[in-house]
Design a protein around this motif. Structure first.
Motif, short mmCIF file in Angstrom:
data_model
loop_
_atom_site.label_atom_id
_atom_site.label_comp_id
_atom_site.label_asym_id
_atom_site.label_seq_id
_atom_site.Cartn_x
_atom_site.Cartn_y
_atom_site.Cartn_z
N PHE A 1 0.86 -1.18 0.00
CA PHE A 1 0.00 0.00 0.00
C PHE A 1 0.89 1.22 0.00
O PHE A 1 1.76 1.37 0.88
CB PHE A 1 -0.91 0.02 1.23
CG PHE A 1 -2.04 -0.97 1.17
CD1 PHE A 1 -3.28 -0.60 0.72
CD2 PHE A 1 -1.84 -2.28 1.60
CE1 PHE A 1 -4.33 -1.53 0.68
CE2 PHE A 1 -2.87 -3.20 1.55
CZ PHE A 1 -4.12 -2.83 1.08
N GLU A 2 0.71 2.10 -1.02
CA GLU A 2 1.46 3.35 -1.08
C GLU A 2 0.52 4.50 -0.76
O GLU A 2 -0.44 4.76 -1.49
CB GLU A 2 2.07 3.54 -2.47
CG GLU A 2 3.16 2.53 -2.79
CD GLU A 2 3.75 2.72 -4.17
OE1 GLU A 2 4.86 2.25 -4.42
OE2 GLU A 2 3.07 3.36 -5.02
N ILE A 3 0.81 5.20 0.36
CA ILE A 3 0.00 6.33 0.82
C ILE A 3 0.70 7.60 0.37
O ILE A 3 1.84 7.87 0.77
CB ILE A 3 -0.17 6.31 2.34
CG1 ILE A 3 -0.65 4.93 2.82
CG2 ILE A 3 -1.12 7.41 2.78
CD1 ILE A 3 -1.98 4.51 2.25
N PHE A 4 0.05 8.39 -0.49
CA PHE A 4 0.62 9.64 -0.99
C PHE A 4 -0.04 10.80 -0.27
O PHE A 4 -1.25 11.03 -0.40
CB PHE A 4 0.41 9.77 -2.50
CG PHE A 4 1.20 8.79 -3.32
CD1 PHE A 4 2.43 9.15 -3.83
CD2 PHE A 4 0.74 7.50 -3.55
CE1 PHE A 4 3.17 8.25 -4.60
CE2 PHE A 4 1.47 6.60 -4.30
CZ PHE A 4 2.70 6.98 -4.82
N LEU A 5 0.75 11.56 0.51
CA LEU A 5 0.27 12.72 1.26
C LEU A 5 0.92 13.98 0.71
O LEU A 5 2.14 13.99 0.46
CB LEU A 5 0.60 12.55 2.75
CG LEU A 5 -0.05 11.33 3.43
CD1 LEU A 5 0.50 11.16 4.82
CD2 LEU A 5 -1.57 11.46 3.45
N PRO A 6 0.16 15.06 0.51
CA PRO A 6 0.73 16.27 -0.10
C PRO A 6 1.87 16.86 0.74
O PRO A 6 1.85 16.84 1.96
CB PRO A 6 -0.45 17.24 -0.18
CG PRO A 6 -1.67 16.38 -0.05
CD PRO A 6 -1.28 15.22 0.79
N ARG A 7 2.84 17.36 0.05
CA ARG A 7 3.95 18.07 0.70
C ARG A 7 3.43 19.35 1.36
O ARG A 7 2.63 20.08 0.77
CB ARG A 7 5.04 18.39 -0.32
CG ARG A 7 6.20 19.19 0.22
CD ARG A 7 7.15 19.55 -0.91
NE ARG A 7 8.30 20.29 -0.41
CZ ARG A 7 9.28 20.75 -1.19
NH1 ARG A 7 9.22 20.55 -2.52
NH2 ARG A 7 10.30 21.41 -0.67
N HIS A 8 3.92 19.64 2.60
CA HIS A 8 3.51 20.84 3.33
C HIS A 8 4.64 21.85 3.31
O HIS A 8 5.80 21.51 3.56
CB HIS A 8 3.16 20.47 4.78
CG HIS A 8 2.81 21.66 5.61
ND1 HIS A 8 1.79 22.53 5.30
CD2 HIS A 8 3.38 22.14 6.76
CE1 HIS A 8 1.73 23.49 6.20
NE2 HIS A 8 2.68 23.28 7.11
#
Length: 917
Positions: free
Chosen positions: A763-770
């Motif tokens: 599972f690859e979880i992609f979270l936006p860069r902050h």
């Protein structure tokens, strides 16, 4: 039998006469000699009845053969010569027509001449009658009608027996008064009768021609040879021979028609026609030659064609012909006639020079004109002006160049396929589709070589349909010379040849790979939308029940908590209260999972370093999954921060690790490896086409992989649906991955799943860069400390049970509490309260006015008052009312006394001062 001495140098004419006598079995014996001298020598040895010779030998013959009957053969068109010969004493003259009809008259004309000579000389009457009988029998056998008539009335007194066979009328009918004149053609009748009467009156033998109407209606030409019989110096009767000359007349008419046609052809021909004699002097120069060359016929007759030929071209052509024919050809007239003399093909392109000096191209053919014996009498040249053809060819080349330019510029493939399916022509766009560098790479190859096997039948059907004359359209997939696969759409149409036969197919083909991909992506997006709509419906259902459910749970938990404070642990009801509390807490946890799935749970995001957060939870995760499964942790250096609620990250990691553990375990017992990695990823448009859920931009990827049993594609499609599970009944709720998906989406991220049966899942979880800074959060008090509060709190709640419970909790925590049942009541209470108010604790969604608006009104009286919002509604509804942002304090229903104390203390800690009116 009559003996004939025939003086003739032309072997063709001599042979024609002797063969005719033999074929017709005429009573003639013909001896042929080539000259007058040979004839004289032969007459010294033998006796002949008749001498037959050509008119060019007339002077010699008439002088040499005074004792013989002499008959002269005169060429057609020289009738004046024939008249002169008769006046000169020749016994008879025959016209040599082109059809050689004179041969049919030869026998009886010989007899007629002999009889006339015999009559003019003294002869016995008996001999004369015998001669007449022989003469009649002879003429009857030849079809010539012999007749006698009264010299004064022209009434026939006798006709030969063959008269009925020739004319269809009986001898009696012929002898009726006026019969002969009545059967003459009306146009010839007056002339024939008058001419015959005048000649008879002058006692002259005469010959004339006229048309005779037979009984069958047929019109036939006769030549009548008439002799006047004189007694006592007066005409007594007349005798005549009617010779059928219809064939000769028809031949003459045909010859004249041919001559007229030939003259018209030459005169009106569009081509230059020039004839010369054997030496090259021009004899004829037709109007087309005058028009094209600018010379008049009078200027050119007697001159040579060299006047309008290019001398340099003549020299060059002489050199070429000399090499070609293997003998020396002199420049000049020989160049044009060399091949004609040798009966070789003699047409070639040539340049003519006009009188004004201008030039034009022609196609020139030269033919030799030969006489009867094959000798060359002259030459004829026919030249066709090539100006129009050359202009048409130039226009055609220009048109073909324009067509080729258009076809080559066409962005779609244009190709021509043969009847056998081979590729004949293709433009650059088509070559690019086949990954060919040039047409030579693919010309002659069958298109089926490039088409995937499963599509060849459809393409073959289209090709056959086009060959049958019916256009069609088909889609198919090909593999280029370099292995690239493409989807093509081809429109094929029949391509007929000049005769209308379809022997080729013209096809226009476009690359529809992008369109097919777009359709596939649209279908995937449609499925994704349907999935999202389904999940959204469930989320709306969860959000719809959350408020009331949370209120009820809050009442249960609050009163249970307070009851537990009043009951000692050794009392029997204490355990019952604890069970009630545990059940309510589990229900609250279940509600939070549903809200997380729907992406509507309230969150408190902050800037997080995933490396530090994951590392801090590794020991907890190891205890959670068990010692038989090892965890491999690989954090990427210089990892970008993300903006999210830490509790959500804990939930995501916990659910993914539990899911991995269950995938590795086999009937509860199993070992394997779980890998957790982080990395910075820049998602581009190409990746978005492969993963429809992806969003372009910079992301931090958290990957959790396992060495478990993996999943089939059909299972992967449903893993994020709520309550979907592959576990046995009672082993799971099916909300774990749903919560993960909801939390990730709530933070504007996405998930990519890679799973292979028996090889594991990742599972690859992609979270936006902050990029911003996080606000520091309030530090919660310790689990055991619950300090007493102080200050005044205004509680606003439209649900009476929640209002009562909340005010009771606050009283027990040491606060002074003002209660209001709604916004209007809260404003009244605030205005009526004489002292300070430290905190406004208000519900968000209420009748008449929401909590945010109420806070604004209260702040008008208490500008520095603290505000704490509470609600059982979901996050999206609260956000619509202006509450959910980083600057406000919020507590989610249901809450415990400790949760309330922490939230109140945190809200009051934001501002140390007290709001006063």
């Amino acid at each position: 039998m009559r003996r004939v001495l025939y003086i003739e140098q032309d072997p063709h004419d001599a042979q024609a006469l002797t063969e005719f006598v033999s074929d017709q079995q005429l009573p003639l014996i013909v001896t042929v000699v080539p000259s007058v001298a040979a004839a004289r020598a032969l007459l010294g040895e033998e006796t002949f009845d008749v001498v037959l010779a050509r008119d060019d030998l007339t002077g010699n013959v008439t002088d040499a053969f005074t004792e013989q009957v002499v008959i002269i053969l005169v060429e057609a068109g020289r009738e004046a010569t024939a008249t002169e010969l008769l006046r000169a004493g020749v016994d008879d003259v025959l016209i040599k027509d082109a059809a050689r009809s004179y041969l049919a008259m030869l026998s009886w004309r010989i007899e007629f001449a002999l009889r006339r000579m015999s009559t003019s000389r003294t002869a016995a009457e008996v001999a004369e009658r015998e001669s007449d009988r022989r003469f009649r029998r002879l003429l009857d056998s030849t079809g010539v009608i012999v007749w006698e008539a009264d010299a004064s009335t022209f009434q026939f007194t006798s006709v030969s027996d063959n008269a009925e066979r020739v004319s269809g009328f009986t001898r009696d009918e012929w002898c009726r008064p006026g019969f002969w004149a009545s059967r003459i053609h009306p146009e010839d009748r007056e002339f024939a009768v008058a001419y015959c009467a005048a000649a008879t009156a002058r006692l002259e033998d005469h010959e004339f021609e006229y048309r005779f109407l037979c009984r069958s209606g047929e019109q036939r030409w006769f030549c009548d040879l008439v002799t006047v019989v004189v007694e006592a110096s007066q005409p007594r009767w007349i005798r005549g021979l009617m010779v059928d000359i219809t064939a000769r007349k028809q031949a003459e008419a045909a010859h004249q028609a041919a001559a007229r046609w030939q003259h018209a052809l030459v005169t009106h021909a569009g081509d230059v026609i020039v004839s010369t004699d054997s030496a090259g002097s021009i004899l004829t120069f037709n109007p087309a030659a005058e028009r094209m060359l600018g010379y008049s016929a009078s200027e050119m007759i007697g001159r040579t064609p060299a006047l309008f030929h290019d001398a340099e071209q003549v020299v060059e052509r002489a050199r070429q012909f000399s090499q070609e024919l293997g003998e020396e050809i002199a420049p000049g007239f020989d160049v044009f006639v060399a091949k004609a003399i040798r009966a070789l093909p003699n047409r070639h392109d040539w340049t003519f020079i006009r009188k004004d000096g201008s030039r034009f191209q022609v196609s020139l053919a030269v033919t030799a004109l030969r006489g009867a014996t094959g000798e060359i009498e002259g030459f004829m040249g026919v030249a066709t002006d090539l100006t129009s053809r050359l202009q048409a060819e130039s226009a055609l080349r220009a048109s073909e160049a324009r067509y080729r330019t258009i076809v080559e510029a066409e962005p779609e493939c244009v190709k021509v396929v043969s009847a056998s399916g081979e590729l004949l022509e293709m433009n650059r766009a088509g070559l690019a589709m086949l990954e060919a560098d040039s047409l030579g790479d693919v010309r002659g190859r069958g298109l089926a070589e490039f088409i995937l096997p499963e599509h060849r039948a459809a393409f073959g059907a289209l090709y056959k349909q086009a060959m049958d004359g019916v256009p069609g359209l088909v889609e198919f997939e090909i593999v280029g010379l370099r292995g690239t696969r493409r989807w093509l759409e081809s429109h094929a149409a029949p391509l007929p040849d000049a005769d209308g036969r379809v022997d080729k197919v013209l096809a226009i083909t476009r690359d529809i790979t992008a369109r097919r991909q777009a359709v596939a992506e649209q279908a995937a997006l449609q499925a994704q939308l349907a999935q999202a709509q389904k999940l959204e419906s469930i989320g709306r259902l969860a959000g719809g029940v959350a408020h009331d459910f949370n209120n009820m749970l809050g009442v249960i938990l609050g009163h249970t908590e307070m009851a537990l404070l009043e009951v000692s642990p050794d009392q029997p009801c204490y355990l019952d209260l604890k069970e009630i509390q545990n059940a309510a807490q589990r229900s609250a946890a279940l509600t939070r999972q549903l809200l997380a799935f729907a992406r509507k749970q309230p969150i408190e995001p902050q800037s997080l370093d995933l490396n530090a957060t994951v590392a801090a939870t590794l020991s907890l995760l190891q205890r959670l999954i068990g010692e038989n499964i090892s965890i491999t942790w690989q954090g990427s250096p210089s990892l970008w921060p993300v903006w999210m609620d830490p509790s959500q990250l804990d939930q995501i990691l916990t659910n993914l690790c539990v899911n991995a553990r269950d995938a590795i375990a086999t009937e509860g017992i199993g070992s394997g490896t779980m890998t957790i990695t982080t990395s910075n990823v820049r998602v581009d448009a190409e990746y978005c086409r492969v993963v429809p859920e992806a969003i372009p931009g910079d992301f931090v990827c958290l990957a959790v992989g396992d060495t478990g049993r993996g999943m089939e594609p059909a299972v992967v499609e449903h893993i994020f649906e709520p309550f979907f599970t592959t576990k046995r009944l009672g082993e799971g709720t099916g909300l774990g991955l749903s919560m993960v998906d909801g939390a990730v989406r709530q933070n504007r991220g996405f998930i990519a799943v890679h799973s292979v049966v028996n090889r594991g899942t990742t599972f690859e979880i992609f979270l936006p860069r902050h990029h911003g800074e996080a606000r520091s959060s309030f530090t919660k008090p310790s689990e055991h400390a619950l300090p007493r509060g102080h200050g005044t709190i205004l509680v606003v709640e439209d649900e009476p049970s929640i209002l009562k419970l909340t005010s009771t909790m606050l009283h027990r925590l040491g606060y002074d509490v003002l209660v209001a049942t709604g916004p209007k009541n809260a404003i009244e209470v605030a205005e009526a309260h004489p002292g300070p108010i430290n905190l406004l604790l208000t519900d968000v969604i209420m009748p008449g006015m929401n909590g945010s608006d109420l806070a604004g009104v209260v702040r008008q009286r208490y500008p520095r008052i603290h505000v704490l919002f509470m609600s059982g509604y979901t996050a999206d509804i609260i956000a619509d009312h202006g509450v959910m942002d980083a600057t406000v304090r919020f507590i989610q229903k249901p809450f415990s006394t400790r949760d309330l104390q922490v939230a109140v203390m945190g809200a009051i800690a934001d501002q140390p001062s007290v709001s006063e009116p």
